[in-house]
Motif scaffolding. Structure first.
Motif, PDB file in Angstrom:
ATOM      1  N   LEU A 119      21.397   1.407   4.120  1.00 23.88           N
ATOM      2  CA  LEU A 119      20.743   1.060   5.378  1.00 23.88           C
ATOM      3  C   LEU A 119      21.042  -0.384   5.774  1.00 23.88           C
ATOM      4  N   TRP A 120      21.020  -1.269   4.810  1.00 22.42           N
ATOM      5  CA  TRP A 120      21.308  -2.677   5.070  1.00 22.42           C
ATOM      6  C   TRP A 120      22.800  -2.918   5.261  1.00 22.42           C
ATOM      7  N   ASP A 121      23.601  -2.118   4.588  1.00 24.23           N
ATOM      8  CA  ASP A 121      25.043  -2.360   4.596  1.00 24.23           C
ATOM      9  C   ASP A 121      25.707  -1.925   5.901  1.00 24.23           C
ATOM     10  N   ALA A 122      25.152  -0.898   6.549  1.00 25.68           N
ATOM     11  CA  ALA A 122      25.809  -0.302   7.718  1.00 25.68           C
ATOM     12  C   ALA A 122      26.130  -1.297   8.835  1.00 25.68           C
ATOM     13  N   PRO A 123      25.228  -2.208   9.202  1.00 23.46           N
ATOM     14  CA  PRO A 123      25.539  -3.108  10.319  1.00 23.46           C
ATOM     15  C   PRO A 123      26.272  -4.384   9.926  1.00 23.46           C
TER      16      PRO A 123
ATOM     17  N   TRP B 160      29.393  -5.357   8.865  1.00 26.15           N
ATOM     18  CA  TRP B 160      30.696  -5.770   9.392  1.00 26.15           C
ATOM     19  C   TRP B 160      30.624  -6.233  10.845  1.00 26.15           C
ATOM     20  N   PRO B 161      30.028  -5.458  11.766  1.00 29.58           N
ATOM     21  CA  PRO B 161      29.958  -5.965  13.141  1.00 29.58           C
ATOM     22  C   PRO B 161      29.130  -7.238  13.275  1.00 29.58           C
ATOM     23  N   LEU B 162      28.080  -7.372  12.464  1.00 26.50           N
ATOM     24  CA  LEU B 162      27.277  -8.596  12.534  1.00 26.50           C
ATOM     25  C   LEU B 162      28.070  -9.787  11.999  1.00 26.50           C
ATOM     26  N   ILE B 163      28.816  -9.577  10.927  1.00 27.21           N
ATOM     27  CA  ILE B 163      29.681 -10.638  10.396  1.00 27.21           C
ATOM     28  C   ILE B 163      30.673 -11.090  11.463  1.00 27.21           C
ATOM     29  N   ALA B 164      31.297 -10.131  12.138  1.00 30.28           N
ATOM     30  CA  ALA B 164      32.293 -10.474  13.158  1.00 30.28           C
ATOM     31  C   ALA B 164      31.656 -11.229  14.320  1.00 30.28           C
ATOM     32  N   SER B 165      30.474 -10.797  14.751  1.00 27.47           N
ATOM     33  CA  SER B 165      29.794 -11.465  15.858  1.00 27.47           C
ATOM     34  C   SER B 165      29.439 -12.905  15.507  1.00 27.47           C
ATOM     35  N   LEU B 166      28.881 -13.103  14.328  1.00 29.83           N
ATOM     36  CA  LEU B 166      28.477 -14.447  13.918  1.00 29.83           C
ATOM     37  C   LEU B 166      29.684 -15.341  13.652  1.00 29.83           C
ATOM     38  N   ALA B 167      30.768 -14.758  13.156  1.00 28.37           N
ATOM     39  CA  ALA B 167      31.983 -15.541  12.939  1.00 28.37           C
ATOM     40  C   ALA B 167      32.521 -16.067  14.268  1.00 28.37           C
TER      41      ALA B 167
ATOM     42  N   TRP C  58      12.651  -7.343   8.296  1.00 24.22           N
ATOM     43  CA  TRP C  58      13.756  -8.086   7.690  1.00 24.22           C
ATOM     44  C   TRP C  58      15.110  -7.572   8.159  1.00 24.22           C
ATOM     45  N   ARG C  59      15.210  -6.267   8.353  1.00 22.03           N
ATOM     46  CA  ARG C  59      16.510  -5.620   8.538  1.00 22.03           C
ATOM     47  C   ARG C  59      16.912  -5.460  10.001  1.00 22.03           C
ATOM     48  N   ILE C  60      15.963  -5.093  10.860  1.00 24.88           N
ATOM     49  CA  ILE C  60      16.294  -4.739  12.237  1.00 24.88           C
ATOM     50  C   ILE C  60      15.910  -5.829  13.234  1.00 24.88           C
ATOM     51  N   ALA C  61      14.706  -6.372  13.097  1.00 26.58           N
ATOM     52  CA  ALA C  61      14.171  -7.290  14.102  1.00 26.58           C
ATOM     53  C   ALA C  61      15.076  -8.492  14.385  1.00 26.58           C
TER      54      ALA C  61
ATOM     55  N   LEU D  85      25.533  -5.558  19.513  1.00 25.39           N
ATOM     56  CA  LEU D  85      24.977  -4.263  19.907  1.00 25.39           C
ATOM     57  C   LEU D  85      25.453  -3.154  18.970  1.00 25.39           C
ATOM     58  N   TRP D  86      26.671  -3.267  18.500  1.00 28.90           N
ATOM     59  CA  TRP D  86      27.183  -2.312  17.514  1.00 28.90           C
ATOM     60  C   TRP D  86      26.365  -2.418  16.223  1.00 28.90           C
ATOM     61  N   ALA D  87      26.109  -3.650  15.798  1.00 25.01           N
ATOM     62  CA  ALA D  87      25.293  -3.841  14.595  1.00 25.01           C
ATOM     63  C   ALA D  87      23.896  -3.256  14.791  1.00 25.01           C
TER      64      ALA D  87
END
Length: 235
Positions: A76-80, A82-89, A131-134, A117-119
């Motif tokens: 559940l935590w792992d799914a978003p 990659w897109p979150l990493i890319a956005s923050l990078a 912790w995970r979504i908000a 939005l993908w994340a």
């Protein structure tokens, strides 16, 4: 499962949060960067609205750190991640780009939004929502508004639209995106709250100066509230 994603997410989150320390203070695009200098664009929220970044930064760090500590291999935590990493990078260099090239910065922040939005779409209901979504929802919501602000200033600065027309067009676009995302993510009300916060900043910035824009932004807040109530009742 790639267990390197969680430490990588924490690393890029810290880079994103610390990036303002390494660039010249950013208070909006430089008016001199445009053929038509843009001073105090009506599409830009009042200064106090940007204080939301403090909450976004803190919550994203908490998200990444807690995920690394307790949920490194949790699907559940792992799914978003990659897109979150890319956005923050992308976000880690955004301020530097914004100080130099507003058009490129606009493209960049729209890309950040798409990835955020993908994340969010990959963050389904489940345990650990705060912790995970908000934090992801709050970040994506603010980027939705910020993308509209950036595009609006560029449209004004290049003479594509007048200040009022560009602002109203971006308000419509931001609200359309926000309502769709809100409907698809009823479990993440922080998304709509972040957009509403930005709209409140636009209302404040235009009170007494442009009643049409202030009224349109206020109507956007009411539309988000009504959409949230209706979807909550329907669900």
């Amino acid at each position: 499962m790639n267990t390197l994603k969680s430490p990588l997410l924490l690393a890029v989150t810290l880079a994103f949060v610390l990036s303002p320390l390494f660039v010249t203070s950013f208070r909006g695009y430089d008016p001199a960067a445009f053929p038509v200098p843009v001073f105090e664009p009506p599409v830009q929220p009042a200064g106090w609205a940007f204080s939301i970044w403090g909450l976004i930064y803190a919550w994203l760090i908490a998200h990444a750190a807690y995920g690394l500590w307790r949920h490194r291999s949790d699907p559940l935590w792992d799914a978003p991640r990659w897109p979150l990493i890319a956005s923050l990078a992308l976000g880690a260099s955004w301020l530097e780009v914004a100080n130099r090239a507003p058009i490129l910065a606009t493209v960049q922040i729209v890309a950040m939004l798409g990835l955020a939005l993908w994340a969010l779409a990959r963050s389904p209901r489940g345990p650990g929502r705060w912790w995970r979504i908000a934090p992801v929802a709050l970040y994506a919501g603010w980027l939705t508004a910020a993308s509209g602000v950036s595009a609006g200033v560029v449209l004004i600065g290049h003479g594509v639209l007048g200040a009022t027309a560009a602002t109203l067009a971006m308000l419509v676009l931001v609200l359309a995106v926000a309502l769709i995302v809100q409907r698809r993510n009823r479990h993440a009300p922080e998304y709509a709250l972040a957009v509403a916060w930005a709209l409140a900043g636009i209302v404040a910035a235009n009170l007494g100066a442009d009643g049409l824009i202030a009224g349109a932004a206020g109507a956007g807040i009411m539309a988000l509230a009504a959409n949230g109530v209706w979807r909550g009742a329907a669900g």
